[in-house]
Design an enzyme around this catalytic site. Structure first.
Site, PDB file in Angstrom:
ATOM      1  N   ASP A 199       0.813  -1.217   0.000  1.00 31.28           N
ATOM      2  CA  ASP A 199       0.000   0.000   0.000  1.00 31.28           C
ATOM      3  C   ASP A 199       0.845   1.266   0.000  1.00 31.28           C
ATOM      4  O   ASP A 199       2.064   1.215   0.178  1.00 31.28           O
ATOM      5  CB  ASP A 199      -0.980  -0.019   1.188  1.00 31.28           C
ATOM      6  CG  ASP A 199      -0.319  -0.420   2.506  1.00 31.28           C
ATOM      7  OD1 ASP A 199       0.919  -0.447   2.566  1.00 31.28           O
ATOM      8  OD2 ASP A 199      -1.040  -0.694   3.466  1.00 31.28           O
ATOM      9  N   GLU A 249      -9.485  -2.265   5.578  1.00 33.54           N
ATOM     10  CA  GLU A 249     -10.085  -2.065   6.892  1.00 33.54           C
ATOM     11  C   GLU A 249     -11.286  -3.002   7.064  1.00 33.54           C
ATOM     12  O   GLU A 249     -11.768  -3.578   6.079  1.00 33.54           O
ATOM     13  CB  GLU A 249     -10.555  -0.602   7.028  1.00 33.54           C
ATOM     14  CG  GLU A 249      -9.449   0.427   6.834  1.00 33.54           C
ATOM     15  CD  GLU A 249      -8.484   0.531   8.017  1.00 33.54           C
ATOM     16  OE1 GLU A 249      -8.575  -0.276   8.966  1.00 33.54           O
ATOM     17  OE2 GLU A 249      -7.630   1.436   7.981  1.00 33.54           O
ATOM     18  N   ASN A 271      -7.247  -3.484  14.588  1.00 33.72           N
ATOM     19  CA  ASN A 271      -8.636  -3.781  14.181  1.00 33.72           C
ATOM     20  C   ASN A 271      -8.694  -4.939  13.176  1.00 33.72           C
ATOM     21  O   ASN A 271      -9.739  -5.197  12.589  1.00 33.72           O
ATOM     22  CB  ASN A 271      -9.302  -2.532  13.576  1.00 33.72           C
ATOM     23  CG  ASN A 271      -8.624  -2.050  12.297  1.00 33.72           C
ATOM     24  OD1 ASN A 271      -7.671  -2.674  11.823  1.00 33.72           O
ATOM     25  ND2 ASN A 271      -9.114  -0.958  11.742  1.00 33.72           N
ATOM     26  N   HIS A 292      -6.965  -5.155  10.347  1.00 32.75           N
ATOM     27  CA  HIS A 292      -6.732  -4.827   8.931  1.00 32.75           C
ATOM     28  C   HIS A 292      -5.423  -5.430   8.410  1.00 32.75           C
ATOM     29  O   HIS A 292      -4.483  -5.658   9.168  1.00 32.75           O
ATOM     30  CB  HIS A 292      -6.819  -3.307   8.674  1.00 32.75           C
ATOM     31  CG  HIS A 292      -5.661  -2.489   9.146  1.00 32.75           C
ATOM     32  ND1 HIS A 292      -5.786  -1.145   9.426  1.00 32.75           N
ATOM     33  CD2 HIS A 292      -4.352  -2.781   9.382  1.00 32.75           C
ATOM     34  CE1 HIS A 292      -4.612  -0.669   9.795  1.00 32.75           C
ATOM     35  NE2 HIS A 292      -3.720  -1.643   9.780  1.00 32.75           N
TER      36      HIS A 292
HETATM   37  P1  PGA Z   1       2.396  -1.709  12.888  1.00 30.56           P
HETATM   38  O1  PGA Z   1       1.223  -1.593  11.843  1.00 30.56           O
HETATM   39  O2  PGA Z   1       3.329  -2.743  12.372  1.00 30.56           O
HETATM   40  O3  PGA Z   1       3.045  -0.347  12.913  1.00 30.56           O
HETATM   41  O4  PGA Z   1       1.784  -2.099  14.204  1.00 30.56           O
HETATM   42  C1  PGA Z   1       0.692  -2.771  11.320  1.00 30.56           C
HETATM   43  C2  PGA Z   1      -0.522  -2.474  10.481  1.00 30.56           C
HETATM   44  O5  PGA Z   1      -1.276  -1.551  10.832  1.00 30.56           O
HETATM   45  O6  PGA Z   1      -0.733  -3.179   9.495  1.00 30.56           O
END
Ligand code: PGA
Length: 245
Positions: free
Chosen positions: A67, A143, A136, A138
């Site tokens: 992304d 999302e 959450n 995702h």
């Molecule tokens: P993080 O983010 O590795 O900074 O916890 C992971 C994500 O949101 O996919």
């Protein structure tokens, strides 16, 4: 699904890099799907070390990132292109032209998303996709509520994600409101998937992904439909699992 529980993020990085290095062996070209966020950094650090020791060769690796924010260029220090250069690409022998991150400044975003899918397809698909997971559930910027069949497309960020990311920008208003993200369907096309998680703030999402129903409420639960998924997670991220590993 395979679940590997490790004591800390350094071990997570070491095991993750080993899984990738093993999978790379004996291939003429290796197509690696990559993720940003703090979680995969120990994996990238270990890959950099192995590359310096000439145990892992990136000269025939082609990467595709999950992304990118829409509206900021790759030179912006919060862009995912910038992150990948700093955290991995600048430190290994990968030809920069082999590294693909969606272009958040593309003039025609739907056309760019379709091209991104075609590029992945034209090289024969991704051999191994690295994933993190949001609190959450995702994956990428898919999302909760994202379709399991979704492909690379422009997505709206949730208020929660914008809030989480605000700390990285001068002010909350500067946080991009949309992003380009591979879809869940795109991710499921990878031959192999390795998801990393570190920290107690991921425990609920990890339990939902591994032991909950396949549901749009937890996008990572869609990984249950894939035949070759490995979770490499720290003990605290595994704390809500009923099965003990
Ligand atoms: P993080 O983010 O590795 O900074 O916890 C992971 C994500 O949101 O996919």
């Amino acid at each position: 699904m395979k679940v590997i529980v490790v004591p800390n993020k350094d071990k997570m990085g070491a095991i993750g890099a080993r899984i990738i290095a093993e999978d790379m062996k004996g291939r003429l070209f290796y197509k690696l799907g990559l993720a940003t966020g703090s979680t995969p950094i120990p994996v990238y650090q270990e890959l950099i070390r192995l590359n310096k020791e000439k145990k892992v060769d990136f000269s025939r690796v082609i990467t595709f990132n999950l992304d990118e924010y829409v509206g900021i260029p790759g030179t912006h220090d919060q862009s995912y292109r910038y992150f990948m250069n700093k955290q991995l690409f600048d430190h290994v022998n990968i030809p920069k032209q082999n590294t693909n991150v969606p272009d958040g400044m593309a003039k025609n975003i739907p056309a760019h998303c379709a091209d991104y899918e075609s590029w992945m397809e034209s090289v024969g698909g991704i051999d191994l996709q690295v994933l993190g997971i949001g609190g959450n559930g995702h994956i990428g910027f898919n999302e909760p509520g994202s379709s399991i069949a979704s492909r690379t497309r422009q997505v709206k960020l949730t208020p929660e994600t914008i809030r989480d990311n605000a700390r990285f920008f001068a002010k909350a208003a500067d946080v991009p409101k949309t992003a380009i993200s591979m879809g869940i369907g795109t991710v499921l096309d990878a031959a192999k998937i390795v998801l990393f998680a570190n920290g107690a703030n991921k425990a609920a999402a990890i339990a939902a992904a591994i032991e909950g129903p396949v549901s749009v409420k937890c996008p990572a639960s869609a990984l249950q439909l894939h035949p070759d998924v490995t979770f490499v997670i720290t003990k605290d991220a595994a704390a809500n699992l009923t099965l003990k590993f």
